[in-house]
Write a protein that holds these residues in place. Structure first.
Motif, short mmCIF file in Angstrom:
data_model
loop_
_atom_site.label_atom_id
_atom_site.label_comp_id
_atom_site.label_asym_id
_atom_site.label_seq_id
_atom_site.Cartn_x
_atom_site.Cartn_y
_atom_site.Cartn_z
N ASN A 93 -70.27 53.82 -65.42
CA ASN A 93 -69.06 54.02 -65.41
C ASN A 93 -68.12 53.20 -65.37
N ARG A 94 -68.48 51.95 -64.91
CA ARG A 94 -67.69 50.80 -64.41
C ARG A 94 -67.82 50.11 -65.87
N GLN B 84 -61.10 56.48 -62.91
CA GLN B 84 -62.43 57.19 -62.75
C GLN B 84 -62.58 58.45 -63.68
N ASN C 186 -71.63 59.70 -60.81
CA ASN C 186 -71.32 58.68 -59.86
C ASN C 186 -72.14 58.99 -58.40
N ASN D 275 -61.25 58.25 -55.84
CA ASN D 275 -60.68 57.12 -55.34
C ASN D 275 -59.02 57.01 -54.98
N ARG E 22 -72.88 54.94 -61.42
CA ARG E 22 -71.73 54.29 -61.00
C ARG E 22 -71.53 52.91 -61.90
N THR F 177 -63.34 53.09 -64.26
CA THR F 177 -63.92 52.58 -63.06
C THR F 177 -64.74 53.74 -62.69
N ALA F 178 -65.50 53.64 -61.77
CA ALA F 178 -66.39 54.73 -60.93
C ALA F 178 -65.97 55.14 -59.61
N GLN F 179 -66.16 56.54 -59.26
CA GLN F 179 -65.78 56.81 -58.04
C GLN F 179 -66.76 56.55 -57.10
N ASP G 2 -56.96 53.01 -58.35
CA ASP G 2 -57.90 53.26 -59.40
C ASP G 2 -57.17 52.93 -60.54
#
Length: 262
Positions: free
Chosen positions: A232-233, A216, A223, A178, A229, A169-171, A183
């Motif tokens: 990162n996701r 994350q 991010n 998160n 982001r 995931t992304a922050q 998260d």
């Protein structure tokens, strides 16, 4: 006279007991010796009588002749094909090229990337390929992609050590991390859902399919930006080929149970 006879009788009984004990010890050692030279066929029959579902996959081992030193292992429901390391490497390279060609044919270069490492294939899927927003449910549009990947994995199954699916995931906020529970669960559920789908649509042994959720904490970009982001996701797939030299060094026997038939 009566006491002498009684004493003589007691000694005879003691000698009989001693003789029986020696006989039992002799039988015990004969049994141990016979077990040390048990034939391969008898060993197989013994193991399968206790657990008919057990399938033994044994790597090369050194040692004395015996059931555990058979370099061929035990033939069962799922035998390991005899392959050379060169053949395994070629099959992993063929898998890499197949995934690469599929990405190009589907014009997915902007959302999916694939690279080749030492005995491994790394595939990174953008978040939007499989999932909507913050949902762990697979999008219907992802099914054709997963079907294609499942077929490619099935074609190379004898050369695979394992397939790891990693959720990231992304922050969402630059000021604070998160929520840990949300998260971690989101990344883990997404990885698990991808693995479950692949398991249902390919012939790779389920024991070689692994899901991992990192939340994350394994970013590939900053991010601070929308683009970062989005990068990162992602869901990553790490496909590892078998290493015969390592298997021989470890000398590990692995057991798998065949999947029940419906």
């Amino acid at each position: 006279m009566s006491m002498k006879k009684k004493s003589s009788g007691g000694g005879a009984n003691w000698m009989d007991t001693y003789g029986d004990m020696v006989t039992l010890l002799l039988c015990f050692f004969v049994l141990l010796y016979s077990m040390s030279s048990i034939s391969e066929d008898n060993w197989k029959a013994l193991v399968m009588s206790f657990n008919p579902q057990a399938v033994q996959i044994q790597t090369a081992t050194d040692g004395n002749d015996g059931p555990s030193a058979d370099p061929g292992g035990m033939s069962g429901v799922m035998p390991v094909p005899e392959e050379s390391q060169e053949e395994i490497d070629e099959e992993i390279d063929t898998l890499f090229q197949a995934i690469q060609s599929y990405i190009a044919d589907q014009n997915m270069q902007n959302t999916v990337s694939v690279t080749r490492g030492d005995g491994k294939v790394f595939v990174s899927f953008g978040n939007a390929v499989f999932f909507d927003g913050e949902s762990p449910a697979l999008r219907k549009e992802s099914y054709p992609v997963l079907d294609a990947v499942s077929n490619m994995l099935s074609a190379a199954e004898s050369s695979l050590q394992d397939v790891r699916i990693q959720g990231h995931t992304a922050q969402a906020s630059t000021s604070r991390p998160n929520n840990p529970e949300t998260d971690r669960n989101l990344s883990a559920q997404r990885a698990a859902n991808v693995v479950a789908y692949i398991q249902e649509h390919c012939t790779v042994d389920p024991g070689r399919l692994i899901s991992e959720g990192y939340g994350q904490w394994r970013p590939v970009a900053s991010n601070d930006t929308v683009e970062g982001r989005q990068a990162n996701r992602r869901v990553e797939m790490i496909i590892s080929g078998r290493n015969l030299e390592l298997e021989a060094q470890e000398g590990i026997t692995q057991y798998y149970t065949t999947s029940p038939k419906n």
